[in-house]
Design a protein around this motif. Structure first.
Motif, mmCIF file in Angstrom:
data_model
loop_
_atom_site.group_PDB
_atom_site.id
_atom_site.type_symbol
_atom_site.label_atom_id
_atom_site.label_comp_id
_atom_site.label_asym_id
_atom_site.label_seq_id
_atom_site.Cartn_x
_atom_site.Cartn_y
_atom_site.Cartn_z
ATOM 1 N N GLN A 33 0.837 -1.204 0.000
ATOM 2 C CA GLN A 33 0.000 0.000 0.000
ATOM 3 C C GLN A 33 0.870 1.252 0.000
ATOM 4 N N GLN A 34 1.967 1.249 0.748
ATOM 5 C CA GLN A 34 2.875 2.395 0.749
ATOM 6 C C GLN A 34 3.460 2.613 -0.638
ATOM 7 N N GLN A 35 3.840 1.522 -1.307
ATOM 8 C CA GLN A 35 4.401 1.640 -2.654
ATOM 9 C C GLN A 35 3.340 2.165 -3.630
ATOM 10 N N ALA A 36 2.127 1.650 -3.507
ATOM 11 C CA ALA A 36 1.046 2.124 -4.373
ATOM 12 C C ALA A 36 0.796 3.611 -4.142
ATOM 13 N N ASN A 37 0.792 4.035 -2.881
ATOM 14 C CA ASN A 37 0.569 5.439 -2.557
ATOM 15 C C ASN A 37 1.642 6.335 -3.186
ATOM 16 N N LYS A 38 2.898 5.871 -3.152
ATOM 17 C CA LYS A 38 3.996 6.652 -3.733
ATOM 18 C C LYS A 38 3.787 6.859 -5.235
ATOM 19 N N VAL A 39 3.404 5.781 -5.917
ATOM 20 C CA VAL A 39 3.234 5.862 -7.367
ATOM 21 C C VAL A 39 2.013 6.710 -7.717
ATOM 22 N N ILE A 40 0.911 6.515 -6.997
ATOM 23 C CA ILE A 40 -0.283 7.314 -7.253
ATOM 24 C C ILE A 40 -0.009 8.789 -6.981
ATOM 25 N N ASP A 41 0.691 9.060 -5.888
ATOM 26 C CA ASP A 41 1.019 10.446 -5.558
ATOM 27 C C ASP A 41 1.893 11.079 -6.635
ATOM 28 N N LEU A 43 1.827 10.364 -9.761
ATOM 29 C CA LEU A 43 0.944 10.646 -10.890
ATOM 30 C C LEU A 43 0.219 11.968 -10.689
ATOM 31 N N PHE A 44 -0.278 12.201 -9.472
ATOM 32 C CA PHE A 44 -0.978 13.455 -9.192
ATOM 33 C C PHE A 44 -0.014 14.641 -9.226
ATOM 34 N N GLN A 45 1.203 14.444 -8.729
ATOM 35 C CA GLN A 45 2.182 15.527 -8.768
ATOM 36 C C GLN A 45 2.533 15.890 -10.209
ATOM 37 N N GLN A 46 2.672 14.869 -11.042
ATOM 38 C CA GLN A 46 2.970 15.131 -12.451
ATOM 39 C C GLN A 46 1.837 15.919 -13.094
ATOM 40 N N SER A 47 0.599 15.542 -12.786
ATOM 41 C CA SER A 47 -0.553 16.245 -13.340
ATOM 42 C C SER A 47 -0.559 17.700 -12.908
ATOM 43 N N ARG A 48 -0.234 17.957 -11.622
ATOM 44 C CA ARG A 48 -0.219 19.328 -11.114
ATOM 45 C C ARG A 48 0.885 20.172 -11.740
ATOM 46 N N SER A 49 1.960 19.501 -12.211
ATOM 47 C CA SER A 49 3.099 20.238 -12.777
ATOM 48 C C SER A 49 2.874 20.673 -14.221
ATOM 49 N N PRO A 58 -5.736 12.701 -13.687
ATOM 50 C CA PRO A 58 -5.097 11.395 -13.455
ATOM 51 C C PRO A 58 -6.106 10.247 -13.604
ATOM 52 N N TRP A 59 -5.613 9.158 -14.176
ATOM 53 C CA TRP A 59 -6.476 8.000 -14.432
ATOM 54 C C TRP A 59 -5.890 6.778 -13.726
ATOM 55 N N LEU A 60 -6.711 6.116 -12.907
ATOM 56 C CA LEU A 60 -6.314 4.920 -12.180
ATOM 57 C C LEU A 60 -7.199 3.755 -12.606
ATOM 58 N N ASP A 61 -6.583 2.640 -12.981
ATOM 59 C CA ASP A 61 -7.332 1.478 -13.469
ATOM 60 C C ASP A 61 -7.175 0.302 -12.515
ATOM 61 N N LEU A 77 -7.459 8.272 -2.220
ATOM 62 C CA LEU A 77 -8.234 9.409 -2.705
ATOM 63 C C LEU A 77 -8.981 10.106 -1.570
ATOM 64 N N ARG A 78 -9.562 9.319 -0.677
ATOM 65 C CA ARG A 78 -10.315 9.937 0.423
ATOM 66 C C ARG A 78 -9.386 10.620 1.423
ATOM 67 N N SER A 79 -8.266 9.981 1.734
ATOM 68 C CA SER A 79 -7.352 10.568 2.719
ATOM 69 C C SER A 79 -6.701 11.835 2.200
ATOM 70 N N ASN A 80 -6.639 11.965 0.874
ATOM 71 C CA ASN A 80 -6.064 13.172 0.280
ATOM 72 C C ASN A 80 -7.140 14.146 -0.211
ATOM 73 N N ASN A 81 -8.383 13.869 0.183
ATOM 74 C CA ASN A 81 -9.507 14.758 -0.157
ATOM 75 C C ASN A 81 -9.604 15.049 -1.652
ATOM 76 N N VAL A 82 -9.381 14.010 -2.459
ATOM 77 C CA VAL A 82 -9.485 14.162 -3.912
ATOM 78 C C VAL A 82 -10.958 14.120 -4.312
ATOM 79 N N SER A 83 -11.402 15.120 -5.017
ATOM 80 C CA SER A 83 -12.780 15.171 -5.481
ATOM 81 C C SER A 83 -12.981 14.181 -6.636
ATOM 82 N N PRO A 84 -14.148 13.555 -6.726
ATOM 83 C CA PRO A 84 -14.423 12.668 -7.862
ATOM 84 C C PRO A 84 -14.276 13.347 -9.215
ATOM 85 N N THR A 85 -14.380 14.666 -9.248
ATOM 86 C CA THR A 85 -14.217 15.382 -10.517
ATOM 87 C C THR A 85 -12.759 15.569 -10.901
#
Length: 271
Positions: A33-41, A43-49, A58-61, A77-85
């Motif tokens: 889970q920690q590794q998954a969180n790092k990779v997902i994070d 992805l979001f950082q790249q999108s923000r840049s 960002p798209w997660l499958d 997603l919930r712990s980082n308050n990511v909106s469904p939009t």
């Protein structure tokens, strides 16, 4: 076009990707889970840049059989308050993960079991809803084949159509094996109540080593279906391909960049 992050190799400890040991320091639930969180994070950082013009959501499958992928994604997603939009999440039903978090099993023992029955759909769509329901945009049949009966099971077709109507999720299917092109063409013909086409998208294996579905993907694209490509690097096998390595060196880019660029350049316009 959007390049998504598949959670198959991040949601369960045993998977077919090559050289996983060099990337995974722990295969416990917590470590994965920690590794998954790092990779997902990342992805979001790249999108923000990215600039406003370049920015993509960002798209997660995920999939029910990708171990705890849906749990990992939902909690991140919930712990980082990511909106469904602000995120695009897709998942799949049809396989059940049965390896109980073991990497190695006895000879002939499967890590996952396929079941495309109505009963399994109703069970798994409820499980998906509990983990990531508010985030899901697309729900797919996992690895449709002629043998599984999914293409002729009208009760499942009706349940999928009802799911789209009630939840607002698009409905797709992924295909595998040597008959992907025939499966795509057959799926394109399925309608519910003789009206709306059932499947909004198809997820297909396509890479520099597997190009047979090319024409069928063009037909699907022209019919209005979204095209999603999986295994674009053939689980790592393309990266050792001599021709790819030679061409990427000549073009001054990495082999994975060239392999994915070859897919993105196709006329069926992958998502």
């Amino acid at each position: 076009m959007r390049v998504g992050l598949g959670l198959a190799a991040l949601g369960r400890p045993g998977y077919i990707n090559l050289q996983r040991d060099s990337h995974l320091t722990s295969r416990t639930v917590e470590g994965m889970q920690q590794q998954a969180n790092k990779v997902i994070d990342a992805l979001f950082q790249q999108s923000r840049s990215l600039s406003k013009e370049e920015k993509l959501i960002p798209w997660l499958d995920c999939a029910r059989s990708y171990g705890l992928s849906e749990k990992f994604v939902g909690e991140f997603l919930r712990s980082n308050n990511v909106s469904p939009t602000d995120v695009y999440v897709s998942s799949k039903w049809g396989y059940t993960y049965v390896a109980d978090w073991n990497v190695e099993l006895g000879e002939g023992e499967p890590h996952e079991v396929k079941d495309h029955s109505l009963e399994n759909f109703l069970k798994q769509v409820q499980e998906t809803s509990e983990h990531i329901g508010e985030y899901v945009k697309l729900y797919q049949v996992h690895s449709a084949t002629f043998d599984s009966g999914i293409l002729t099971n009208t009760k499942v077709h009706e349940a999928l159509s009802k799911c789209r109507e009630e939840k607002g999720w698009k409905i797709g299917l992924s295909v595998s094996g040597p008959s992907q092109d025939d499966l795509i063409r057959e799926a394109m013909q399925i309608k519910v109540s003789g009206e709306q086409r059932l499947f909004d998208s198809v997820q297909c294996t396509y890479n520099i080593l597997e190009q047979r579905p090319h024409d069928a993907l063009i037909e699907a694209h022209e019919s209005g279906m979204d095209i999603i490509i999986k295994e674009g690097l053939a689980n790592g096998r393309t990266l050792s391909n001599p021709t790819l390595k030679e061409l990427s060196s000549a073009l001054n880019c990495q082999p994975d960049q060239l392999a994915l660029a070859a897919i993105l350049a196709q006329p069926f316009q992958p998502r």
